[in-house]
Each structure stands twice: as C-alpha cells, then as structure tokens.
Design a protein around this motif. Sequence first.
Motif, mmCIF file in Angstrom:
data_model
loop_
_atom_site.group_PDB
_atom_site.id
_atom_site.type_symbol
_atom_site.label_atom_id
_atom_site.label_comp_id
_atom_site.label_asym_id
_atom_site.label_seq_id
_atom_site.Cartn_x
_atom_site.Cartn_y
_atom_site.Cartn_z
ATOM 1 N N LEU A 169 7.795 -4.647 3.981
ATOM 2 C CA LEU A 169 7.792 -4.580 2.519
ATOM 3 C C LEU A 169 9.062 -5.200 1.952
ATOM 4 O O LEU A 169 10.070 -5.297 2.634
ATOM 5 C CB LEU A 169 7.695 -3.125 2.059
ATOM 6 C CG LEU A 169 6.542 -2.299 2.605
ATOM 7 C CD1 LEU A 169 6.636 -0.882 2.095
ATOM 8 C CD2 LEU A 169 5.221 -2.917 2.244
ATOM 9 N N ARG A 170 8.996 -5.570 0.690
ATOM 10 C CA ARG A 170 10.155 -6.112 -0.021
ATOM 11 C C ARG A 170 10.059 -5.717 -1.491
ATOM 12 O O ARG A 170 8.968 -5.599 -2.033
ATOM 13 C CB ARG A 170 10.164 -7.628 0.126
ATOM 14 C CG ARG A 170 11.238 -8.299 -0.650
ATOM 15 C CD ARG A 170 11.212 -9.815 -0.475
ATOM 16 N NE ARG A 170 12.563 -10.224 -0.290
ATOM 17 C CZ ARG A 170 13.103 -10.657 0.828
ATOM 18 N NH1 ARG A 170 12.377 -10.802 1.889
ATOM 19 N NH2 ARG A 170 14.362 -10.983 0.898
ATOM 20 N N VAL A 171 11.197 -5.520 -2.135
ATOM 21 C CA VAL A 171 11.244 -5.209 -3.562
ATOM 22 C C VAL A 171 11.621 -6.495 -4.299
ATOM 23 O O VAL A 171 12.642 -7.109 -3.993
ATOM 24 C CB VAL A 171 12.282 -4.101 -3.869
ATOM 25 C CG1 VAL A 171 12.334 -3.826 -5.357
ATOM 26 C CG2 VAL A 171 11.967 -2.843 -3.093
ATOM 27 N N VAL A 172 10.771 -6.890 -5.237
ATOM 28 C CA VAL A 172 11.018 -8.105 -6.012
ATOM 29 C C VAL A 172 10.901 -7.786 -7.496
ATOM 30 O O VAL A 172 10.321 -6.779 -7.879
ATOM 31 C CB VAL A 172 10.039 -9.246 -5.637
ATOM 32 C CG1 VAL A 172 10.220 -9.674 -4.196
ATOM 33 C CG2 VAL A 172 8.612 -8.852 -5.902
ATOM 34 N N PRO A 206 0.822 -1.214 0.000
ATOM 35 C CA PRO A 206 0.000 0.000 0.000
ATOM 36 C C PRO A 206 0.858 1.266 0.000
ATOM 37 O O PRO A 206 1.993 1.273 0.486
ATOM 38 C CB PRO A 206 -0.819 -0.106 1.283
ATOM 39 C CG PRO A 206 -0.178 -1.149 2.104
ATOM 40 C CD PRO A 206 0.694 -1.978 1.218
ATOM 41 N N LEU A 207 0.295 2.322 -0.530
ATOM 42 C CA LEU A 207 1.010 3.581 -0.687
ATOM 43 C C LEU A 207 1.481 4.150 0.653
ATOM 44 O O LEU A 207 2.595 4.654 0.759
ATOM 45 C CB LEU A 207 0.117 4.585 -1.414
ATOM 46 C CG LEU A 207 0.759 5.890 -1.847
ATOM 47 C CD1 LEU A 207 1.901 5.629 -2.807
ATOM 48 C CD2 LEU A 207 -0.271 6.785 -2.489
ATOM 49 N N ARG A 222 -1.344 1.981 -13.077
ATOM 50 C CA ARG A 222 -2.601 1.439 -12.577
ATOM 51 C C ARG A 222 -2.419 0.516 -11.377
ATOM 52 O O ARG A 222 -3.309 0.386 -10.538
ATOM 53 C CB ARG A 222 -3.243 0.658 -13.720
ATOM 54 C CG ARG A 222 -4.686 0.675 -13.768
ATOM 55 C CD ARG A 222 -5.184 0.189 -15.076
ATOM 56 N NE ARG A 222 -5.040 -1.242 -15.232
ATOM 57 C CZ ARG A 222 -5.478 -1.902 -16.277
ATOM 58 N NH1 ARG A 222 -6.061 -1.263 -17.247
ATOM 59 N NH2 ARG A 222 -5.326 -3.190 -16.367
ATOM 60 N N ASP A 223 -1.276 -0.120 -11.295
ATOM 61 C CA ASP A 223 -1.007 -1.039 -10.194
ATOM 62 C C ASP A 223 -0.402 -0.342 -8.982
ATOM 63 O O ASP A 223 -0.039 -0.999 -8.014
ATOM 64 C CB ASP A 223 -0.059 -2.159 -10.659
ATOM 65 C CG ASP A 223 -0.722 -3.058 -11.682
ATOM 66 O OD1 ASP A 223 -1.880 -3.449 -11.452
ATOM 67 O OD2 ASP A 223 -0.091 -3.351 -12.709
ATOM 68 N N GLY A 224 -0.242 0.980 -9.060
ATOM 69 C CA GLY A 224 0.322 1.723 -7.943
ATOM 70 C C GLY A 224 1.841 1.711 -7.903
ATOM 71 O O GLY A 224 2.440 2.108 -6.910
ATOM 72 N N ARG A 225 2.468 1.258 -8.975
ATOM 73 C CA ARG A 225 3.940 1.246 -9.033
ATOM 74 C C ARG A 225 4.442 2.568 -9.575
ATOM 75 O O ARG A 225 3.898 3.100 -10.536
ATOM 76 C CB ARG A 225 4.448 0.129 -9.942
ATOM 77 C CG ARG A 225 4.167 -1.242 -9.419
ATOM 78 C CD ARG A 225 4.806 -2.314 -10.264
ATOM 79 N NE ARG A 225 4.443 -2.157 -11.668
ATOM 80 C CZ ARG A 225 5.142 -2.677 -12.662
ATOM 81 N NH1 ARG A 225 6.233 -3.354 -12.424
ATOM 82 N NH2 ARG A 225 4.750 -2.516 -13.904
#
Length: 149
Positions: free
Chosen positions: A99-102, A38-39, A132-135
């Motif tokens: 959180l994690r970055v993948v 989430p943001l 659209r996916d919040g990225r």
Amino acid sequence: MGSWLSGPRAAAEDMGVDFGYRGERLGLPKDGPGSVAPLGRRFGAIFVDWALCALIAYQLIAHGNTHAANNWALLVFFLLGVLTVGTVGFTPGKRLLGLRVVAEEGGRLGIVRVVVRTVLLCLAIPALIWDRDGRGLHDRLARAVQVRI
C-alpha cells in the motif's frame, strides 16, 4: 427488515442507485495498482505498524515497563507515520502489504497534510468513519487516499 440487516447501501442499490466502484469519484482504477486499498490490507498494515511501535517502545524506551511502554508506543506510532509517510509515502506495514498513501490529485502528501493525517489517525475515531470510497475521515480531511502499489 431486509434493508435494515443489509445496510443502507444495499437498500439503495436494490432501489436502483448506482454508486460505482470505490475510487471512481477520485479518478482511480477499479482494481490493480493505483486502485483504492482494500480494508483488510489497511487493517493489516496498521496492526503491523502498531506491533512494531509497541515493540520499539517496550524494548528501547521503557526498558520492559509495560505501563510506560503503552504511553510511549503512541508517540513512536506518530513519529513513524510522519517520518515514513512524509518521506516515502508508506509505513513499514503499508509497504509489507503493498500500500501507499498519495494525495487525491496524485503524488506525495506535503508535510502539513501528513501531520494532520497522522494526528487524526492517532485519535482513532476519525479513522473509523468512512466515506463512500472507503477512505477514513483522517484521509479525507488530509485529502489523501491509500492505494495499492
């Protein structure tokens, strides 16, 4: 007037367009572990990371010189991002907030993609443009996604 105030997504949904949930196009679950972060958590994580980098720059590098600390904090932020995301997949702030970055296809990011992502994050503007996916654009160009642990 209502569509202008509520935004283009709400107007399109009112017309019957189904966008699905964030991360659906990437094959991620709707919620729980592995879903798009989430943001609010992402902002919290970057705030924690920036505060940590500013503290390091102020205390260890600039020895209390505020002007020099501001300049060094960005370099410390870059190094923190490259070293931690490149090795374990998360920064201290991301870990604290779960959180994690993948990579989009799963697994860890390669070092080149981590460097591209971090450079764009340091520029700030790409991180403020979302899909659209919040990225953010920095994640999209590096083909990365931030997920819940």
